[in-house]
Structures are given as structure tokens and as C-alpha cells.
Motif scaffolding. Structure first.
Motif, short mmCIF file in Angstrom:
data_model
loop_
_atom_site.label_atom_id
_atom_site.label_comp_id
_atom_site.label_asym_id
_atom_site.label_seq_id
_atom_site.Cartn_x
_atom_site.Cartn_y
_atom_site.Cartn_z
N GLN A 53 0.83 -1.20 0.00
CA GLN A 53 0.00 0.00 0.00
C GLN A 53 0.87 1.26 0.00
N GLU A 54 1.93 1.24 0.78
CA GLU A 54 2.85 2.37 0.83
C GLU A 54 3.48 2.62 -0.54
N ASN A 60 1.55 6.68 -6.88
CA ASN A 60 0.44 7.51 -7.33
C ASN A 60 0.67 8.99 -7.05
N ASN A 61 1.34 9.31 -5.98
CA ASN A 61 1.59 10.71 -5.63
C ASN A 61 2.70 11.32 -6.45
N ASP A 62 3.58 10.50 -7.01
CA ASP A 62 4.68 11.00 -7.82
C ASP A 62 4.29 11.25 -9.27
N LEU A 63 3.13 10.80 -9.67
CA LEU A 63 2.71 10.98 -11.07
C LEU A 63 2.15 12.34 -11.34
#
Length: 63
Positions: A53-54, A60-63
Motif C-alpha cells: 500500500q505504501e 500515485n503521488n509522484d505521477l
């Protein structure tokens, strides 16, 4: 220590902790060791899920 180092250390600690109990169960038939091994494996499953999950969140946050 980086997140990688912390997570890898956690994984190896759980696996190493289960190793002795797994050997006792499979080689000597120690049923109590089997119970402890199952507990360690469940902890490993939980930790693996948290790490997955991490990783997904970071990706997802880096995209």
C-alpha cells in the motif's frame, strides 16, 4: 535510515524470527512451534500488505 532500510529490516526480522519455529515444526514435529510460525507468517502477510500500500501511494503521488 531510509524508509527502504526500515521496511527491509522489518521484513527480514519477521522472516528470521519464523525460521527457527519453521525448522522445529517441520524437522521435529513441534506443534507449538507450528503455532508460532503461523503467527509470524500472518505478521509477514500484514507487513507485506502495508508495504504494498505504501508503494502504491508513493507511486500515485509522484505521477
Amino acid at each position: 535510515m531510509s524508509t527502504f532500510d526500515e521496511r527491509y529490516s522489518q521484513l527480514t526480522d519477521v522472516v528470521e524470527g519464523a525460521e527457527e519455529d519453521l525448522m522445529k515444526f517441520y524437522e521435529k514435529g513441534n506443534k507449538a512451534a507450528g503455532t508460532r510460525a503461523r503467527k509470524s507468517l500472518m505478521e509477514l502477510k500484514k507487513l507485506a500488505h502495508e508495504i504494498r500500500q505504501e508503494i502504491q501511494d508513493i507511486k500515485n503521488n509522484d505521477l
